[in-house]
Design an enzyme around this catalytic site. Structure first.
Site, PDB file in Angstrom:
ATOM      1  N   HIS A   1      -8.147   0.566  -4.700  1.00  0.00           N
ATOM      2  CA  HIS A   1      -9.326   0.399  -3.684  1.00  0.00           C
ATOM      3  C   HIS A   1      -9.975   1.646  -3.551  1.00  0.00           C
ATOM      4  O   HIS A   1      -9.435   2.696  -2.882  1.00  0.00           O
ATOM      5  CB  HIS A   1      -8.438  -0.090  -2.313  1.00  0.00           C
ATOM      6  CG  HIS A   1      -9.243  -0.266  -0.975  1.00  0.00           C
ATOM      7  ND1 HIS A   1      -8.627  -0.211   0.344  1.00  0.00           N
ATOM      8  CD2 HIS A   1     -10.603   0.004  -0.786  1.00  0.00           C
ATOM      9  CE1 HIS A   1      -9.825  -0.327   1.035  1.00  0.00           C
ATOM     10  NE2 HIS A   1     -10.959  -0.324   0.591  1.00  0.00           N
TER      11      HIS A   1
ATOM     12  N   SER B   1       0.712  -1.090  -0.106  1.00  0.00           N
ATOM     13  CA  SER B   1      -0.088   0.148   0.063  1.00  0.00           C
ATOM     14  C   SER B   1       0.960   1.296  -0.011  1.00  0.00           C
ATOM     15  O   SER B   1       1.313   1.411   0.774  1.00  0.00           O
ATOM     16  CB  SER B   1      -0.873   0.106   1.294  1.00  0.00           C
ATOM     17  OG  SER B   1      -1.596   1.125   1.174  1.00  0.00           O
TER      18      SER B   1
ATOM     19  N   HIS C   1      -0.746  -1.690  -4.198  1.00  0.00           N
ATOM     20  CA  HIS C   1      -2.355  -1.214  -3.509  1.00  0.00           C
ATOM     21  C   HIS C   1      -2.249   0.328  -3.419  1.00  0.00           C
ATOM     22  O   HIS C   1      -1.601   1.006  -2.797  1.00  0.00           O
ATOM     23  CB  HIS C   1      -2.467  -1.853  -2.175  1.00  0.00           C
ATOM     24  CG  HIS C   1      -3.818  -1.818  -1.655  1.00  0.00           C
ATOM     25  ND1 HIS C   1      -4.725  -2.567  -1.765  1.00  0.00           N
ATOM     26  CD2 HIS C   1      -4.404  -0.571  -0.769  1.00  0.00           C
ATOM     27  CE1 HIS C   1      -5.951  -2.024  -1.199  1.00  0.00           C
ATOM     28  NE2 HIS C   1      -5.587  -0.962  -0.423  1.00  0.00           N
TER      29      HIS C   1
ATOM     30  N   GLY D   1      -9.740   4.519   6.116  1.00  0.00           N
ATOM     31  CA  GLY D   1      -9.426   5.975   6.166  1.00  0.00           C
ATOM     32  C   GLY D   1      -8.072   6.402   6.328  1.00  0.00           C
ATOM     33  O   GLY D   1      -7.621   7.135   5.973  1.00  0.00           O
TER      34      GLY D   1
ATOM     35  N   MET E   1     -12.458   4.226  -1.904  1.00  0.00           N
ATOM     36  CA  MET E   1     -12.941   4.315  -0.927  1.00  0.00           C
ATOM     37  C   MET E   1     -13.727   5.771  -1.029  1.00  0.00           C
ATOM     38  O   MET E   1     -13.398   6.949  -0.562  1.00  0.00           O
ATOM     39  CB  MET E   1     -12.229   4.558   0.609  1.00  0.00           C
ATOM     40  CG  MET E   1     -11.966   3.124   0.995  1.00  0.00           C
ATOM     41  SD  MET E   1     -10.385   3.131   2.001  1.00  0.00           S
ATOM     42  CE  MET E   1      -9.133   3.125   0.738  1.00  0.00           C
TER      43      MET E   1
ATOM     44  N   GLY F   1      -3.782   4.757   7.085  1.00  0.00           N
ATOM     45  CA  GLY F   1      -2.740   3.696   7.351  1.00  0.00           C
ATOM     46  C   GLY F   1      -2.345   3.658   8.619  1.00  0.00           C
ATOM     47  O   GLY F   1      -2.616   4.611   9.532  1.00  0.00           O
ATOM     48  N   GLY F   2      -1.585   2.692   9.180  1.00  0.00           N
ATOM     49  CA  GLY F   2      -0.960   2.587  10.471  1.00  0.00           C
ATOM     50  C   GLY F   2      -1.837   2.365  11.499  1.00  0.00           C
ATOM     51  O   GLY F   2      -1.651   2.750  12.811  1.00  0.00           O
TER      52      GLY F   2
ATOM     53  N   MET G   1     -11.967  -5.634   5.334  1.00  0.00           N
ATOM     54  CA  MET G   1     -11.255  -4.439   5.733  1.00  0.00           C
ATOM     55  C   MET G   1     -11.038  -5.099   7.385  1.00  0.00           C
ATOM     56  O   MET G   1     -11.733  -5.409   8.054  1.00  0.00           O
ATOM     57  CB  MET G   1     -11.824  -3.274   6.014  1.00  0.00           C
ATOM     58  CG  MET G   1     -11.989  -2.477   4.560  1.00  0.00           C
ATOM     59  SD  MET G   1     -10.537  -2.155   3.580  1.00  0.00           S
ATOM     60  CE  MET G   1      -9.574  -1.000   5.087  1.00  0.00           C
TER      61      MET G   1
ATOM     62  N   ASP H   1      -4.762   3.288  -2.364  1.00  0.00           N
ATOM     63  CA  ASP H   1      -6.012   3.760  -1.552  1.00  0.00           C
ATOM     64  C   ASP H   1      -6.568   4.966  -2.163  1.00  0.00           C
ATOM     65  O   ASP H   1      -6.057   6.131  -1.691  1.00  0.00           O
ATOM     66  CB  ASP H   1      -5.711   3.790  -0.234  1.00  0.00           C
ATOM     67  CG  ASP H   1      -5.303   2.397   0.633  1.00  0.00           C
ATOM     68  OD1 ASP H   1      -6.172   1.509   0.375  1.00  0.00           O
ATOM     69  OD2 ASP H   1      -4.499   2.215   1.001  1.00  0.00           O
TER      70      ASP H   1
ATOM     71  N   ASP I   1      -6.832  -6.220   4.682  1.00  0.00           N
ATOM     72  CA  ASP I   1      -6.114  -4.536   4.464  1.00  0.00           C
ATOM     73  C   ASP I   1      -6.472  -4.006   5.795  1.00  0.00           C
ATOM     74  O   ASP I   1      -7.473  -3.668   6.208  1.00  0.00           O
ATOM     75  CB  ASP I   1      -6.753  -3.904   3.417  1.00  0.00           C
ATOM     76  CG  ASP I   1      -6.379  -2.653   3.159  1.00  0.00           C
ATOM     77  OD1 ASP I   1      -5.623  -2.331   3.596  1.00  0.00           O
ATOM     78  OD2 ASP I   1      -6.973  -2.151   2.269  1.00  0.00           O
ATOM     79  N   GLY I   2      -5.175  -3.689   6.399  1.00  0.00           N
ATOM     80  CA  GLY I   2      -5.445  -2.889   7.460  1.00  0.00           C
ATOM     81  C   GLY I   2      -4.751  -3.558   8.634  1.00  0.00           C
ATOM     82  O   GLY I   2      -5.013  -4.470   9.227  1.00  0.00           O
ATOM     83  N   GLY I   3      -3.615  -3.010   9.131  1.00  0.00           N
ATOM     84  CA  GLY I   3      -2.976  -3.550  10.212  1.00  0.00           C
ATOM     85  C   GLY I   3      -2.214  -4.956  10.203  1.00  0.00           C
ATOM     86  O   GLY I   3      -1.876  -5.707  11.011  1.00  0.00           O
TER      87      GLY I   3
ATOM     88  N   MET J   1      -9.526   7.947  -1.681  1.00  0.00           N
ATOM     89  CA  MET J   1     -10.217   8.230  -0.570  1.00  0.00           C
ATOM     90  C   MET J   1     -10.771   9.779  -0.904  1.00  0.00           C
ATOM     91  O   MET J   1      -9.866  10.617  -1.446  1.00  0.00           O
ATOM     92  CB  MET J   1      -9.460   8.351   1.029  1.00  0.00           C
ATOM     93  CG  MET J   1      -8.896   7.031   1.243  1.00  0.00           C
ATOM     94  SD  MET J   1      -8.158   7.108   2.929  1.00  0.00           S
ATOM     95  CE  MET J   1      -7.384   5.527   2.954  1.00  0.00           C
TER      96      MET J   1
HETATM   97  C1  DX5 Z   1      -6.978   2.212   5.003  1.00  0.00           C
HETATM   98  C2  DX5 Z   1      -6.276   1.454   3.582  1.00  0.00           C
HETATM   99  C3  DX5 Z   1      -5.193   0.777   3.765  1.00  0.00           C
HETATM  100  C4  DX5 Z   1      -3.810   1.182   4.572  1.00  0.00           C
HETATM  101  C5  DX5 Z   1      -3.291  -0.041   5.320  1.00  0.00           C
HETATM  102  O1  DX5 Z   1      -7.981   2.564   4.866  1.00  0.00           O
HETATM  103  O2  DX5 Z   1      -7.355   0.879   3.060  1.00  0.00           O
HETATM  104  O3  DX5 Z   1      -4.907  -0.005   2.509  1.00  0.00           O
HETATM  105  O4  DX5 Z   1      -3.066   1.705   3.642  1.00  0.00           O
HETATM  106  O5  DX5 Z   1      -2.226   0.645   5.955  1.00  0.00           O
HETATM  107  P1  DX5 Z   1      -1.561  -0.338   7.281  1.00  0.00           P
HETATM  108  O6  DX5 Z   1      -0.856  -1.262   6.497  1.00  0.00           O
HETATM  109  O7  DX5 Z   1      -0.366   0.601   7.465  1.00  0.00           O
HETATM  110  O8  DX5 Z   1      -2.444  -0.738   8.127  1.00  0.00           O
HETATM  111 ZN    ZN Z   2      -6.741  -0.295   1.021  1.00  0.00          ZN
END
Ligand code: DX5
Ligand code: ZN
Length: 219
Positions: A66, A8, A33, A142, A68, A144-145, A137, A35, A175-177, A37
């Site tokens: 992706h 990502s 990937h 919304g 959003m 990262g991190g 998800m 994102d 996706d996420g964490g 938004m």
């Molecule tokens: C969150 C995104 C993710 C994000 C994941 O809304 O869809 O793709 O970049 O980030 P990490 O891997 O840092 O959790």
């Molecule tokens: Zn994503």
């Protein structure tokens, strides 16, 4: 299914995006990937089709876009033209999801459906035969991190069961964490595509170390 890593770029250094993508590719990631938004469907604003096009010029890897955003159906053509290989859209805000998924496929892209942590798996049962991927998800979308939400593991297991029945070829992406600490249990639960931003681009020892740590955890 062979596990795939989708890097990502939300966690990449945007002042050197082309270089970051080439480093991720050299480190052995499978997909990029992206994102998208809009500040409406999710609270953050990130990037659009211009960035997808810039990624396309810098990599031959599949681009995993992706969306959003509100009204994704108004924008999928622009993302397809920009070079997206995969376009994933959320189930939560799309009354005509069947038509949107078909349109993505008509544009020559592979279509995926995304569920937020608060959305039940039953909401996608009718469209499972239509998609090439389900994206679960594992944080609220919304940013990262964020910290992985462990309650999403049982949803991954259930959707893998549903796919085994109706569409066994489809990928199951999370996706996420996703990190070296969480990827193994997600893999056991049935996911085969792993999005990782911070764990790859934010690794203290660099991108290659981030990719190696993730791969080692699911060996
Ligand atoms: C969150 C995104 C993710 C994000 C994941 O809304 O869809 O793709 O970049 O980030 P990490 O891997 O840092 O959790
Ligand atoms: Zn994503």
């Amino acid at each position: 299914m062979q596990p795939l890593l989708s890097a990502s770029i939300l966690a990449a250094d945007f002042s050197a995006l082309g270089n970051q993508i080439r480093l991720a590719e050299a480190a052995g990631v499978d997909w990029i990937h992206i994102d998208v938004m809009d500040g409406h469907f999710v609270p953050n604003i990130t990037m659009g089709a211009l960035v997808v096009e810039a990624c396309r010029r810098n990599s031959d890897l599949p681009l995993d876009v992706h969306l959003m955003i509100e009204h994704p159906e108004r924008h999928i053509e622009a993302f397809a033209k920009a070079g997206a290989d995969w376009i994933t859209v959320h189930i939560e805000n799309n009354a005509n999801i069947h038509r949107t998924l078909q349109h993505i496929q008509e544009l020559g892209c592979k279509a995926g459906i995304v569920l937020n942590p608060g959305t039940p798996e039953s909401s996608i049962s009718a469209i499972l035969p239509l998609v090439a991927m389900v994206l679960v998800m594992t944080v609220n979308p919304g940013f990262g991190g964020q910290t992985f939400i462990p309650e999403t593991l049982s949803k991954v297991e259930e959707i893998r069961r549903m796919l085994n029945h109706t569409n066994p070829q489809a990928h199951l992406e999370v996706d996420g964490g996703v990190s070296a600490d969480t990827i193994a249990e997600l893999h056991r639960a049935g996911a085969d595509v792993f999005v990782a931003g911070t764990a790859i681009f934010g690794h203290p020892n660099g991108i290659q170390a981030g990719v190696d740590d993730l791969r080692r955890a699911i060996k």
